[in-house]
Design an enzyme around this catalytic site. Structure first.
Site, PDB file in Angstrom:
ATOM      1  N   GLU A  51      -2.030  -5.184 -10.756  1.00 59.02           N
ATOM      2  CA  GLU A  51      -3.458  -5.534 -10.673  1.00 59.02           C
ATOM      3  C   GLU A  51      -4.265  -5.051 -11.872  1.00 59.02           C
ATOM      4  O   GLU A  51      -5.287  -5.628 -12.207  1.00 59.02           O
ATOM      5  CB  GLU A  51      -4.074  -4.995  -9.382  1.00 59.02           C
ATOM      6  CG  GLU A  51      -3.618  -5.723  -8.123  1.00 59.02           C
ATOM      7  CD  GLU A  51      -2.337  -5.146  -7.523  1.00 59.02           C
ATOM      8  OE1 GLU A  51      -1.679  -4.312  -8.178  1.00 59.02           O
ATOM      9  OE2 GLU A  51      -1.994  -5.529  -6.387  1.00 59.02           O
ATOM     10  N   PHE A 113      -3.815   0.681   7.585  1.00 59.35           N
ATOM     11  CA  PHE A 113      -2.833   0.383   6.554  1.00 59.35           C
ATOM     12  C   PHE A 113      -3.523  -0.311   5.374  1.00 59.35           C
ATOM     13  O   PHE A 113      -4.258  -1.267   5.556  1.00 59.35           O
ATOM     14  CB  PHE A 113      -1.723  -0.508   7.123  1.00 59.35           C
ATOM     15  CG  PHE A 113      -0.718  -0.917   6.072  1.00 59.35           C
ATOM     16  CD1 PHE A 113       0.093   0.032   5.457  1.00 59.35           C
ATOM     17  CD2 PHE A 113      -0.592  -2.236   5.679  1.00 59.35           C
ATOM     18  CE1 PHE A 113       1.005  -0.332   4.482  1.00 59.35           C
ATOM     19  CE2 PHE A 113       0.317  -2.619   4.702  1.00 59.35           C
ATOM     20  CZ  PHE A 113       1.114  -1.653   4.095  1.00 59.35           C
ATOM     21  N   GLN A 114      -3.255   0.169   4.186  1.00 60.30           N
ATOM     22  CA  GLN A 114      -3.848  -0.338   2.941  1.00 60.30           C
ATOM     23  C   GLN A 114      -5.383  -0.362   2.984  1.00 60.30           C
ATOM     24  O   GLN A 114      -6.008  -1.242   2.407  1.00 60.30           O
ATOM     25  CB  GLN A 114      -3.281  -1.725   2.588  1.00 60.30           C
ATOM     26  CG  GLN A 114      -1.788  -1.653   2.234  1.00 60.30           C
ATOM     27  CD  GLN A 114      -1.250  -2.906   1.567  1.00 60.30           C
ATOM     28  OE1 GLN A 114      -1.712  -4.002   1.838  1.00 60.30           O
ATOM     29  NE2 GLN A 114      -0.253  -2.742   0.707  1.00 60.30           N
ATOM     30  N   LYS A 163     -11.048  -8.616   5.939  1.00 57.59           N
ATOM     31  CA  LYS A 163     -10.160  -9.742   6.226  1.00 57.59           C
ATOM     32  C   LYS A 163     -10.740 -10.698   7.269  1.00 57.59           C
ATOM     33  O   LYS A 163     -10.633 -11.915   7.149  1.00 57.59           O
ATOM     34  CB  LYS A 163      -8.793  -9.225   6.680  1.00 57.59           C
ATOM     35  CG  LYS A 163      -7.786 -10.355   6.868  1.00 57.59           C
ATOM     36  CD  LYS A 163      -6.367  -9.860   7.078  1.00 57.59           C
ATOM     37  CE  LYS A 163      -5.417 -11.058   7.126  1.00 57.59           C
ATOM     38  NZ  LYS A 163      -4.017 -10.640   7.313  1.00 57.59           N
ATOM     39  N   MET A 487      -1.785   8.448 -32.549  1.00 61.52           N
ATOM     40  CA  MET A 487      -3.075   9.117 -32.705  1.00 61.52           C
ATOM     41  C   MET A 487      -3.007  10.544 -32.154  1.00 61.52           C
ATOM     42  O   MET A 487      -3.628  11.457 -32.706  1.00 61.52           O
ATOM     43  CB  MET A 487      -4.178   8.308 -32.019  1.00 61.52           C
ATOM     44  CG  MET A 487      -5.583   8.794 -32.336  1.00 61.52           C
ATOM     45  SD  MET A 487      -5.942   8.766 -34.110  1.00 61.52           S
ATOM     46  CE  MET A 487      -6.705   7.146 -34.304  1.00 61.52           C
TER      47      MET A 487
END
Lengths: 581, 164
Positions: A51, A113-114, A163, A487
């Protein structure tokens, strides 16, 4: 009126908004939305492999086009993975709309969940966020989100969608609003006329002027107006890292980038100036060096759409809040009127002396005239960028990751147009380059898109090579390979007596050529300077292939100039490992 | 210098956390905080006190104005204003002498005893922050059991109003 489910309303609203691509990754909380997209949407969806890459790809698309990038991710880890990309967009004021799934309303707060509090997690890194509570709110919320993301000082907007609000069996009347009005949100439309008049007078009284232009000029589509004003006055222009391309990089009046790794002549001109016209720039710490020593003799005119950017770190003598486009147009008009009355403005003698001084600085230590590098017989990183510039005719979209390669690209690729230089300037996000290149390539499939990177950065989102295979994205990846986190190593050389604490990966790097082949791409190595241009040309000649050019460079090279810190001024720079101003 | 900043904002979930988050995120300090809906139920009025020099206060007000939920911001300390803090304080009050002393001090400060128990008094007192501080100091002899303060609420004097 048409009846649509929440998921269908999202799909339709994105179409009505004119969205060209959705960058995303499906998951439980967004499956209703994905099903609606699958069944009804004409908008292509780009399935990334992580993502974070969805946000960077949307960001790259937004930077290349000026239009908001659109991201769709699921709840929990989908949302948290997107956070780095949202923060990247926020720091660089990039318009983006992120739709994140959320667990069903009745589960919110139950550690489902999630489940994660996305509105809370993203709060400090978004311009604004919404939580959809009723499906009926979806069209208006999406409209507002796009409006907020793209107007004023742009930035990312998160819409968190439970949802149940997207259930396919619950249908609602769909109407996409034509316009939106938010009573608490009204970005400035014009600059203050009195201030602009004062600014014009100060600008014309300057004896040692500099125009210091930043990313706001690119974002505000004001490059043309900036160039017009600079040419009208024959004033020198410097761009920030974010502003490269806002003024033509090959123009005589261009001093190059300023700041920590800015060009000698740019930093010297800033320090010795008497009037600075700052446009769409924010006096970032990587520009100013020690604020109390910043440009001691300069009066500052500061144009910015965001009032919080003005006098935040450096005090502005003439602040002007407004869109850079309209303010620059008004300012140019004022300047012309004043010059009609007095053709000796600005003082031609003083300006000639100033240019003479600048040309001397250029001659002494400028990258293009006097600077030498290549003390070893290995390929120098600067030469790779120069080769890239030659082979692409200076016309490519160049994305970069973060580190030495980013600074070399910024210094040595001369951007003549805005939006061609795409990098994470504010947050400094390694792993940005490849997905950003995907976004730019999707936006402009007929243009060359190259990602300048290093072995450290590229491995932070290397999984996106698979996305490039799936969507046939023939970007070119130029890897400045030095086998160090370059760097970090440079700072360790300069400040830690060369103790390379965890900044090397020795022999653990993959064989990038074989890795590319495994993904169906092409990998090539360049170890000899004599082959550099040929291999570069060969890479770009493969129009329909992603080519990874693994260029073995001198690992000991540092980026110069570099501001002396702490306690240095703009003029205090290291010019090489053993010379300083 | 101490400032009283009053904010009119959308009465939406998340609005308060954006304001409070801004302060912690940018290293500003909130000394007191008071928030409630206004006569217009779609708007909340938030008043906070903070400390900072002019430059910091300017940044705070600009940053607050930039929040999309914030409708208006005013620094009340820039002009004539009225500020009130309300305190409920529960003190031990045993025996006649002690009860008389608490009652007397409460009267002097124009407070009210709003709850009486066999061994405790609960006193309500309204005023500036300083006045409430003085009252707490004056109660030093008594045993203070609990203190709760509303935080400063403020309003400009005269015609000046903060509304849509």
């Amino acid at each position: 009126m048409e009846m649509l489910s929440g998921g269908e309303m999202i799909a339709r609203a994105l179409e009505d908004e004119g969205v060209e691509y959705i960058f995303g990754y499906p998951g439980g909380a967004v499956l209703h939305i994905y099903d609606a997209l699958f069944k009804t949407s004409k908008i292509p969806h780009v399935l990334v492999r992580h993502e974070q890459a969805a946000t960077h790809a949307a960001d790259g698309y937004a930077r290349a086009t000026g239009k908001p990038g659109v991201v769709l991710v699921t709840s929990g880890p989908g949302a948290t993975n997107a956070v780095t990309g949202i923060a990247t967009a926020y720091m660089d004021s990039i318009p983006m709309v992120v739709l994140s799934g959320q667990v069903a309303s009745h589960l919110i707060g139950e550690d489902a969940f999630q489940e994660t509090d996305m509105v809370g997690i993203s709060r400090p890194i978004v311009k604004h966020s919404f939580m959809v509570r009723e499906p009926e709110e979806i069209p208006a919320t999406i409209k507002k989100a796009f409006h907020i993301a793209a107007s004023g000082r742009p930035g990312p907007v998160v819409i968190d969608i439970p949802k149940d609000a997207t259930r396919p069996d619950a249908k609602f009347e769909y109407h996409y609003p034509d316009a939106v009005k938010i009573r608490s949100y009204a970005p400035a439309q014009r600059g203050h006329t009195g201030q602009i008049k004062k600014a014009a007078r100060l600008l014309l009284s300057a004896k040692r002027p500099v125009i210091y232009a930043g990313g706001g000029v690119v974002q505000g589509e004001a490059s043309g107006l900036l160039t017009e004003l600079a040419r009208e006055l024959n004033y020198p222009v410097t761009n920030t890292l974010m502003g490269l391309g806002a003024y033509p990089g090959t123009d005589r009046q261009f001093l190059g980038m300023l700041g920590m790794h800015g060009l000698y002549e740019a930093n010297m001109a800033m320090h010795h100036s008497d009037v600075i016209l700052a446009v769409g720039a924010r006096f970032d710490d990587r520009v100013t060096n020690t604020v109390s020593k910043f440009c001691p003799g300069a009066k500052i005119i500061h144009i910015d759409i965001d009032p919080t950017s003005i006098s935040k770190t450096v005090n502005a003598d003439i602040p002007i809040v407004g869109p850079v486009q309209s303010v620059l147009a008004d300012l140019t008009e004022q300047v012309r009127q004043l010059r009609k009355k007095d053709t000796e403005l600005p003082d031609p003698g003083a300006l000639a002396r100033w240019w003479q001084q600048i040309d001397e600085w250029r001659g002494d230590h400028g990258l293009w005239t006097g600077r030498r590098y290549g003390e070893s017989d290995r390929i120098m990183p600067q030469q790779v960028i120069e080769s890239l510039y030659r082979v692409t005719g200076g016309d490519a979209y160049i994305t970069s990751d973060v580190g030495q390669h980013q600074m070399f690209a910024a210094q040595y690729y001369r951007f003549d147009q805005p939006r061609r230089w795409i990098n994470s300037g504010g947050l400094g996000t390694m792993g940005f380059g490849l997905p950003a290149a995907m976004g730019a390539k999707l936006a402009f499939p007929d243009k060359e898109v190259a990602c300048v990177t290093g072995e450290g950065s590229i491995q932070m989102n290397i999984q996106e090579l698979s996305t490039c295979t799936q969507y046939k994205l023939p970007v070119k990846i130029i890897n400045l390979r030095n086998n160090y986190l370059g760097m970090v190593k440079q700072w360790q050389d300069m400040q830690y007596e060369g103790r390379y604490a965890m900044s090397t990966y020795e022999d653990s790097l993959p064989d990038f050529t074989r890795l590319m082949e495994a993904y169906g791409h092409v990998g090539m190595q360049v170890t000899d300077l004599a082959d550099l241009d040929t291999k570069m040309e060969e890479a770009f000649a493969m129009k329909d292939k992603l080519v990874f050019l693994d260029v073995f460079i001198d690992p000991m090279e540092h980026v110069y100039p570099m501001h002396v810190a702490p306690n240095g001024a703009m003029k205090d720079m290291w010019l090489s490992k053993n010379e300083r101003t | 210098m101490r400032r009283i900043i009053s904010i009119l904002m959308e009465n939406e979930p998340g609005a308060l956390s954006r304001v409070v988050g801004l302060f912690s995120q940018r290293g500003y300090n909130i000394e007191t905080l008071n928030v409630a809906p206004t006569d217009d139920a779609t708007l909340s009025r938030l008043t906070l006190t903070t400390v900072g020099d002019d430059r910091i206060i300017e940044q705070i007000t600009k940053q607050l104005n930039k929040l999309v939920d914030v409708v208006k911001v005013v620094d009340l300390t820039e002009g004539a204003h009225i500020e009130r803090d309300m305190m409920l304080i529960k003190v031990r009050a045993n025996g006649g002498a002690q009860r008389d002393e608490v009652k007397r001090t409460t009267d002097i400060f124009r407070g009210q005893i709003v709850d009486v128990g066999p061994n405790v008094y609960t006193i309500q007192l309204t005023g500036t922050g300083e006045k409430l501080d003085s009252f707490v100091a004056a109660m030093a002899e008594a045993e203070i059991l609990e203190v709760v303060r509303s935080g400063i609420a403020g309003i400009s004097r005269g015609e000046k109003v903060l509304r849509l």
